[in-house]
Design a protein around this motif. Structure first.
Motif, PDB file in Angstrom:
ATOM      1  N   VAL B 106     -10.029  -7.738   1.171  1.00 15.88           N
ATOM      2  CA  VAL B 106      -8.866  -6.939   0.753  1.00 15.88           C
ATOM      3  C   VAL B 106      -9.136  -6.194  -0.559  1.00 15.88           C
ATOM      4  CG1 VAL B 106      -7.082  -8.273   1.941  1.00 15.88           C
ATOM      5  CG2 VAL B 106      -7.867  -8.998  -0.310  1.00 15.88           C
ATOM      6  N   THR B 109      -7.719  -2.698  -0.706  1.00 17.46           N
ATOM      7  CA  THR B 109      -6.263  -2.714  -0.928  1.00 17.46           C
ATOM      8  C   THR B 109      -5.970  -2.991  -2.399  1.00 17.46           C
ATOM      9  OG1 THR B 109      -6.007  -3.593   1.298  1.00 17.46           O
ATOM     10  CG2 THR B 109      -4.107  -3.774  -0.151  1.00 17.46           C
ATOM     11  N   VAL B 113      -3.935  -0.628  -4.834  1.00 20.19           N
ATOM     12  CA  VAL B 113      -2.709  -1.108  -5.488  1.00 20.19           C
ATOM     13  C   VAL B 113      -2.792  -0.880  -6.997  1.00 20.19           C
ATOM     14  CG1 VAL B 113      -1.408  -3.216  -6.067  1.00 20.19           C
ATOM     15  CG2 VAL B 113      -2.043  -2.764  -3.710  1.00 20.19           C
ATOM     16  N   GLU B 186      -4.269  -9.972  -7.484  1.00 21.98           N
ATOM     17  CA  GLU B 186      -3.571  -8.742  -7.862  1.00 21.98           C
ATOM     18  C   GLU B 186      -3.042  -8.812  -9.299  1.00 21.98           C
ATOM     19  OE1 GLU B 186      -0.194  -6.504  -5.349  1.00 21.98           O
ATOM     20  OE2 GLU B 186       0.363  -8.499  -6.032  1.00 21.98           O
ATOM     21  N   SER B 345       2.782   0.070  -3.665  1.00 20.99           N
ATOM     22  CA  SER B 345       2.036  -0.939  -2.896  1.00 20.99           C
ATOM     23  C   SER B 345       2.069  -0.623  -1.409  1.00 20.99           C
ATOM     24  CB  SER B 345       2.640  -2.327  -3.114  1.00 20.99           C
ATOM     25  OG  SER B 345       2.422  -2.735  -4.407  1.00 20.99           O
ATOM     26  N   ARG B 346       3.236  -0.199  -0.921  1.00 19.05           N
ATOM     27  CA  ARG B 346       3.352   0.140   0.508  1.00 19.05           C
ATOM     28  C   ARG B 346       2.379   1.268   0.865  1.00 19.05           C
ATOM     29  NH1 ARG B 346       7.493  -1.660   4.091  1.00 19.05           N
ATOM     30  NH2 ARG B 346       7.778  -3.815   3.469  1.00 19.05           N
ATOM     31  N   CYS B 349      -1.206  -0.080   0.761  1.00 21.85           N
ATOM     32  CA  CYS B 349      -1.495  -0.934   1.922  1.00 21.85           C
ATOM     33  C   CYS B 349      -1.629  -0.094   3.194  1.00 21.85           C
ATOM     34  CB  CYS B 349      -0.391  -1.975   2.095  1.00 21.85           C
ATOM     35  SG  CYS B 349      -0.411  -3.211   0.795  1.00 21.85           S
ATOM     36  N   ALA B 354      -4.008  -2.729   5.123  1.00 21.42           N
ATOM     37  CA  ALA B 354      -3.929  -4.132   4.681  1.00 21.42           C
ATOM     38  C   ALA B 354      -3.246  -5.004   5.734  1.00 21.42           C
ATOM     39  CB  ALA B 354      -3.132  -4.197   3.381  1.00 21.42           C
ATOM     40  N   ILE B 358       0.458  -8.972   3.567  1.00 18.48           N
ATOM     41  CA  ILE B 358       0.210  -8.367   2.249  1.00 18.48           C
ATOM     42  C   ILE B 358       0.995  -7.067   2.128  1.00 18.48           C
ATOM     43  CG2 ILE B 358      -1.574  -7.311   0.796  1.00 18.48           C
ATOM     44  CD1 ILE B 358      -3.520  -9.429   1.896  1.00 18.48           C
ATOM     45  N   ALA B 359       1.004  -6.273   3.219  1.00 13.68           N
ATOM     46  CA  ALA B 359       1.724  -5.002   3.185  1.00 13.68           C
ATOM     47  C   ALA B 359       3.218  -5.237   2.945  1.00 13.68           C
ATOM     48  CB  ALA B 359       1.511  -4.257   4.503  1.00 13.68           C
ATOM     49  N   GLY B 362       3.185  -7.994  -0.686  1.00  9.00           N
ATOM     50  CA  GLY B 362       2.210  -7.938  -1.779  1.00  9.00           C
ATOM     51  C   GLY B 362       2.800  -7.366  -3.066  1.00  9.00           C
TER      52      GLY B 362
END
Lengths: 459, 431
Positions: B106, B109, B113, B186, B345-346, B349, B354, B358-359, B362
């Protein structure tokens, strides 16, 4: 985040500190290394100071001005840790006092105990005090008298357990009459502290104006109140981690309350410990497990601070060492003689007269010496620290020679004469309730024995 | 009911003792009091479905200098050492939780992020502050250039995350799985990104505001703090690894000693103890030949007292009166911050494909705010005397809202993800 940029001065300081840090960690590493531990075991070192000497050395090195990690300012900042440790020690001593044990000791034991504690106290304090005054300390300075009393009290207390060093096994408990007396010595010491802090106090900074006797009752009342609170609190946790938090918090809170009222954390927590474990309580085993878990770290902190306030380069402190050791042995001999003559006939065979003359120093002695305020400004105190550390090392080495070497018989007193006893029997007080085992106080509990889990399982 | 009665008894004893003397000190008293009140308050709030963490914070807020004043400002100051050691323990444990091999899938991602959500949030917060500047007294009399510079500095101060909150909730819910690992990675990486951002933005703002700040010195200081801390942390990791390999017994005590020393000297030599111990933990978990799992297990199982004191102390710093005075702008900024973390974040991802968990959740890991923001609040007034104090008050207000709200949301997300309860309970005494 730290804002200021590093200057030339702070760079030098940084190098000093990092050098000191590396030195400290290397010492800690060496102190726990398998080979060092094996060497230590081969030498038979199991006393508090000798086995924990890497930590005393650690404190000593860290306090050098060129390193400056454990300078007076840091020691002052560590004082709360010290207070917590003292409270913890008092709580442990109290929690280990199973009052039922006192019903089983023979009549005359109290007399024996007081005389055997008072004689080393008086002889050591008189001898060392005279030398301290001869070395130039003012006899009318109250700090000198306090130091003498502290040194005498340190001499009176003996260790009930063996210490196995930094990265080795934890405390190993002894057994027998000497061990019982060592525990009761500590109790007598704690009671003495209760009275000293009640009657010798500076009330200028406080708002309660009470007579000394009232402070005795305040100490006892606070101890009982905290004990009851503790008793209720330990019934709430549902996991060992929660239990640890409650025990840690409870002892810190109790020490803090005692400190805030200028009372002895040892005495207040002692009373709390007695209350907690002598009430019917299904959490006793868990409590002892947590107390044991913290035992070595607390002792190591004491050793670290003892090392930091130790000034071994002052030769006058070393002059006191032989006096301290000899005073303890002579005091013990006098105590044994007097008690044998007065109450010996009333006691079971061997109880009053088959006693160890050379006994290791209690961890409480070291705690007592380093708990004295104004460690850095009292002229005589560095000598006292040297006397106690040096005396503890010398005593532990004498005991090693006595017990450790193959075939070396124990030095004992029998029939009024000192002689060597190759059989070296260990006296035990039989517990009628539990067969042939030693006294059923919690201190005698076998550490390797399985203990019950928490009342309810962790969530 | 019993926890409530115990809380009254503890508070009563505290009040009685404090009536004897008001002198400073009493560190162990404050430590014990906060530990006990945080624990029993947590037991109470648990009954109404709130995370225990909220209880720890509430205990600090209520007992602290701004409400009941049972714990004074001097007492909280005297607990700085305890706080430092707790930070080091949290750092070591958090670092050791970061298994780079497991995070590698990841990593794309994570990078996205950082850029879109974390850096994006700084921009969004700066814009929101700029929009609010006409109604905020701290911007009075500033031209648009300096206003933008001040907005940027405050926005960076509002952006940090909280590895401590995430770790505390992971421990509380015993969550284990891809989402839990991602959340921890993260927040740790995001904190490092914010440290670098602060160096750059503070230097830039200093030059725009003119002569208030030695740009070179600040850059050197932050560079030393970041690189020096990582280097020092690796050295500590090597040392602990060597100890574990050669000595083994007493390793937890040794590591605790290291934490005490790092906490004590870290700030003196301008190293960040959190980064030092994070780096040590990452080294131990990923690069060391030593098996430090037993050591870290010991730390994990005894971390509850650390959480209790650390969060209760954070709670004592929350001034509810000040928060109330700034409630409108703070709520707008809190909404902007959380909202952008969600959007950023969306997007990140979606771009990197992702995993679903997580999507979906996260972004929530970025929401909590604690340690680094508190550190920035401390340094802002000295770095920027003209507006630092007012900026710190605003950041503290935002931190208060986020600290009280975000744990509830994060705990819910961990439970919904199905990862809660998957980690075996770690009890030191059970071994």
């Amino acid at each position: 985040m730290s804002a200021p940029a590093p200057t030339a001065h702070s760079s030098v300081f940084a190098i000093q500190v990092i050098g000191g840090l590396v030195g400290l960690l290397v010492l800690a590493y060496l102190g726990g290394h398998r080979r060092v531990v094996r060497f230590q075991e081969r030498l038979g070192l199991g006393g508090v100071i000798t086995a924990g000497f890497p930590f005393v050395a650690l404190g000593l090195v860290a306090s050098w001005p060129s390193i400056g990690i454990l300078g007076p300012e840091v020691i002052d900042r560590l004082r709360p840790v010290l207070h917590f440790g003292l409270g913890w020690l008092g709580f442990v001593i109290g929690a280990q006092l199973d009052i039922r044990v006192l019903d089983r000791v023979p009549r005359g034991t109290a007399y024996l105990l007081v005389v055997e504690a008072l004689a080393p106290f008086a002889i050591t304090a008189a001898a060392v005090g005279a030398v301290m005054i001869a070395l130039g300390l003012a006899w009318d300075d109250p700090a000198v008298w306090r130091d003498i009393v502290v040194l005498g009290a340190a001499a009176a207390m003996t260790a009930p357990r063996k210490f196995r060093g930094f990265a080795n096994h934890s405390w190993r408990e002894g057994r027998g009459v000497d061990v019982l007396f060592a525990q009761l010595d500590e109790v007598v010491g704690v009671i003495g502290l209760l009275f000293i802090t009640a009657y010798v106090r500076d009330d200028a900074s406080g708002t309660w104006n009470l007579p000394g006797t009232a402070w005795v009752f305040v100490s006892l009342g606070l101890g009982v109140a905290i004990g009851v609170l503790f008793f209720a609190m330990v019934r709430v946790p549902v996991s060992n981690a929660e239990f640890l938090a409650v025990v840690l918090g409870g002892i810190a809170f109790a020490s803090g309350l005692a400190g805030q009222l200028q009372l002895s954390p040892i005495a207040v927590c002692f009373v709390a410990g007695v209350v907690v474990t002598n009430f019917p309580n299904d959490q006793r085993d868990n409590l002892f497990r947590i107390l044991r878990h913290l035992e070595r770290p607390v002792q190591l902190v004491f050793l670290l601070i003892a090392g930091a306030v130790w000034r071994p380069d002052d030769g006058r402190g070393w002059l006191l060492v032989p006096l301290f050791v000899a005073g303890r042995v002579a005091g013990k001999w006098v105590g044994v003689q007097v008690s044998r003559a007065v109450v010996g006939a009333r006691l079971p065979p061997g109880f009053a007269d088959r006693r160890q003359l050379i006994a290791p120093l209690s961890g409480l002695s070291i705690a007592l010496v380093i708990s004295v305020p104004s460690l850095s400004s009292d002229a005589g105190l560095p000598w006292v620290v040297t006397a106690v550390i040096g005396g503890a090392i010398a005593t532990e080495l004498l005991i090693r020679d006595r017990d450790g070497a193959p075939g070396a018989p124990a030095l004992r007193v029998t029939g009024g004469r000192v002689h060597q006893d190759s059989a070296a029997p260990i006296d035990e007080l039989d517990d009628p309730g539990s067969g042939s085992g030693p006294v059923a106080g919690p201190i005698y509990r076998d550490e390797s024995a399985p203990v019950a889990g928490p009342r309810r399982g962790p969530r | 009911m019993i926890p409530l009665l115990l809380l009254f008894a503890i508070a009563g004893l505290m009040q009685a003792a404090r009536s004897f003397t008001t002198s400073a000190g009493a560190t162990e008293l404050a430590f014990g009091f906060l530990l006990l009140t945080a624990y029993f308050t947590a037991r109470l709030v648990q009954h109404i479905g709130l995370p225990r963490l909220t209880g720890y914070l509430l205990a600090g807020v209520l007992a602290g200098p701004f409400v009941l004043a049972l714990v004074t400002r001097e007492m909280t100051e005297s607990l700085r050492v305890v706080n430092g050691v707790a930070t080091c323990i949290l750092g070591l444990t958090a670092g050791a939780e970061l298994n780079l091999a497991r995070i590698r899938p990841v990593m794309a991602t994570l990078r996205a992020v950082m850029v879109l959500a974390v850096l994006g949030a700084i921009v969004v917060l700066a814009v929101a502050l700029y929009a609010l500047s006409p109604v905020l007294p701290l911007f009075d009399g500033l031209a648009s250039g300096p206003t933008l510079a001040v907005c940027a500095v405050i926005a960076v101060g509002m952006a940090p995350q909280s590895p401590s909150v995430v770790m505390a909730l992971l421990a509380e819910t015993r969550a284990q799985g891809p989402l839990s690992e991602f959340l921890l990675a993260e927040v740790v990486v995001a904190d490092l990104v914010v440290v670098v951002c602060y160096a750059l933005v503070a230097a830039l703002a200093g030059s725009v505001l003119g002569g208030e700040l030695d740009v070179g010195a600040l850059a050197l200081s932050v560079g030393w703090e970041l690189v020096g801390s990582i280097g020092f942390g690796i050295a500590i990791g090597v040392l602990i690894g060597a100890f574990v390999r050669s000595v083994a017994r007493g390793a937890a005590l040794f590591a605790l000693l290291v934490c005490v020393v790092v906490a004590e000297i870290g700030s003196r030599v301008h190293l960040d103890p959190l980064i030092v111990m994070l780096a040590a933990g990452i080294w131990l978990e990923n690069f060391s030949r030593a098996d430090a799992s037993a050591l870290l297990h010991g730390f994990e199982s005894a971390q509850l007292p650390v959480f209790l004191v650390w969060f209760a102390l954070s709670g004592t710093r929350l001034d509810l009166v000040q928060l109330w005075a700034l409630v409108v702008p703070v709520l707008i900024l809190a909404a902007a911050r959380a909202g952008w973390f969600f959007v950023g974040s969306r997007i990140a991802c979606a771009i990197t494909g992702a995993p679903r968990a997580i999507a979906r959740s996260g972004w929530i890991g970025l929401w909590p705010q604690a340690g680094l923001s508190l550190a920035l609040i401390t340094v802002l007034p000295s770095n920027f005397p003209s507006f630092g104090r007012a900026a710190a008050a605003m950041i503290l207000g935002l931190l208060g809202v986020n600290l009280l709200v975000s744990p509830v949301v994060l705990r819910g997300a961990l439970i919904r993800s199905g990862e809660a309860g998957k980690k075996p309970a770690a009890d030191f005494a059970a071994r």
